[in-house]
Design a protein around this motif. Sequence first.
Motif, short mmCIF file in Angstrom:
data_model
loop_
_atom_site.label_atom_id
_atom_site.label_comp_id
_atom_site.label_asym_id
_atom_site.label_seq_id
_atom_site.Cartn_x
_atom_site.Cartn_y
_atom_site.Cartn_z
N TYR A 374 0.82 -1.21 0.00
CA TYR A 374 0.00 0.00 0.00
C TYR A 374 0.85 1.26 0.00
O TYR A 374 0.40 2.32 -0.46
N GLU A 375 2.09 1.15 0.51
CA GLU A 375 2.98 2.30 0.50
C GLU A 375 3.25 2.76 -0.94
O GLU A 375 3.26 3.96 -1.23
N PHE A 376 3.44 1.81 -1.84
CA PHE A 376 3.67 2.14 -3.24
C PHE A 376 2.36 2.45 -3.96
O PHE A 376 2.34 3.25 -4.89
N GLY A 377 1.26 1.80 -3.55
CA GLY A 377 -0.03 2.10 -4.15
C GLY A 377 -0.42 3.55 -3.94
O GLY A 377 -0.82 4.26 -4.88
N TRP A 378 -0.30 4.01 -2.69
CA TRP A 378 -0.64 5.42 -2.41
C TRP A 378 0.39 6.37 -3.03
O TRP A 378 0.05 7.51 -3.39
N LEU A 379 1.63 5.94 -3.16
CA LEU A 379 2.64 6.78 -3.83
C LEU A 379 2.23 7.05 -5.27
O LEU A 379 2.27 8.20 -5.74
N LEU A 380 1.80 6.02 -5.99
CA LEU A 380 1.33 6.21 -7.37
C LEU A 380 0.09 7.10 -7.39
O LEU A 380 -0.05 7.98 -8.25
N PHE A 381 -0.83 6.87 -6.45
CA PHE A 381 -2.05 7.66 -6.36
C PHE A 381 -1.72 9.13 -6.12
O PHE A 381 -2.31 10.04 -6.73
N ALA A 382 -0.75 9.38 -5.23
CA ALA A 382 -0.43 10.75 -4.85
C ALA A 382 0.13 11.57 -6.00
O ALA A 382 -0.31 12.70 -6.24
N TRP A 383 1.09 11.01 -6.72
CA TRP A 383 1.83 11.81 -7.68
C TRP A 383 1.36 11.67 -9.12
O TRP A 383 1.60 12.56 -9.95
N LEU A 384 0.64 10.59 -9.42
CA LEU A 384 0.11 10.40 -10.79
C LEU A 384 -1.35 10.77 -10.89
O LEU A 384 -1.89 10.84 -11.99
N GLY A 385 -2.01 11.00 -9.76
CA GLY A 385 -3.43 11.39 -9.78
C GLY A 385 -3.58 12.88 -10.08
O GLY A 385 -2.61 13.59 -10.35
N GLY A 386 -4.82 13.35 -10.00
CA GLY A 386 -5.10 14.75 -10.25
C GLY A 386 -5.15 15.08 -11.73
O GLY A 386 -5.14 14.20 -12.58
N PRO A 387 -5.18 16.37 -12.06
CA PRO A 387 -5.26 16.79 -13.47
C PRO A 387 -4.08 16.25 -14.27
O PRO A 387 -2.94 16.26 -13.82
#
Length: 389
Positions: A374-387
Amino acid sequence: MTTARLEALAREDLPLHALAERLLALAEAGLPEMYLPGAETFVFTRAAAVAPDGTRRLERRGTSTRYAAITALGARFLPEERQRALFGGRSAEEFAGLLVERLPGVENLGDAALIAWAAAETGHAKLSDALARVATLDVPGQPRYTVEAAWVLSALAAARDAVDVEDRLAAARDRLLASRTAGGPLFPHATGPGLVPGYRAHVACFADQTYPLQALARLHASGDDLEALGAADACATRICDLQGDGGQWWWHYDARTGGVVEGYPVYSVHQHAMAPTALFDLAEAGGTDFGAAIRRGLRWMTDVPETTGPDGTRREPMIRDNLGVTWRKVYRGDPLKAVRAARGLTTRVVPRARLAPLDRIFRPDAVDRECRPYEFGWLLFAWLGGPRR
């Protein structure tokens, strides 16, 4: 691949942008090592161990449905061919579908909510089935752990354009907002009495703040709700005000007073992923921009005061590119988490007590050598998400 979040980081701090890119590459390299092809799921952790011959190695331990769902939530932002490298040949949508098929056997509300959230975000055809399982597990009137209640709200907010969830969405929203002590900015560990022993009912963790503020921000983004946005903003303001001098996001808070009960452990996932994703979602929903706090927190990943000697030498890096992991946390190493227990008990009676001598006796310089999906899952979510760009 770039995003507005990464572009903003590049404008503000090029070395930190390079660090974020390094971590994202590490996540893609590390997650396949955490996938179990036969079981079609993810391990609970990869942890350092010493073999009988004395050599050090990383071993895979347990499995986690929760971590599998979080990985799907983050990996969906990758190009499809790179998604398939993480899920044994499946796309994030296909893997989310596999999790949905397993939902009848899922008994934990948080796990079910994360799967439903992943189904909503990937546009899965059986989203209604996933939400039905969440409804079955989320019995009205029962207290819930705040993190799980927040995930329910995030799942429903993500689904509202595809399925009629308005009544349930309103109930989930009101449950979170009503859980705060006297309308204070921080959220407790549970939405009501009965789940947490009375002597530590005032103690709430960092996750109890980031997941609700994220859920409330995403709720406002899905349909105007200024009260929800205001609550998210107030929570974010408080945890940012309390952020450590080295960028640390502290672990335990007093939900009554809005103070810190015990700062340690400091978790890598909070620094590079959980705080960023919540604060990014808040800013993009129209709340305050806490970009400076995000950058301070990210910088901790390489500038770790707890593991830096007086001469400036670093005893051990938190990022291990050669192993495909980031070490999980820096902690005190105190037996039976004695400092946390002592401060929890003391602050129950004397809310602002600090017990400062404990900081000298139990120094926070131990490293927990494990890494969870989940540490890497949220990392991808954090920086690749958004506009997108």
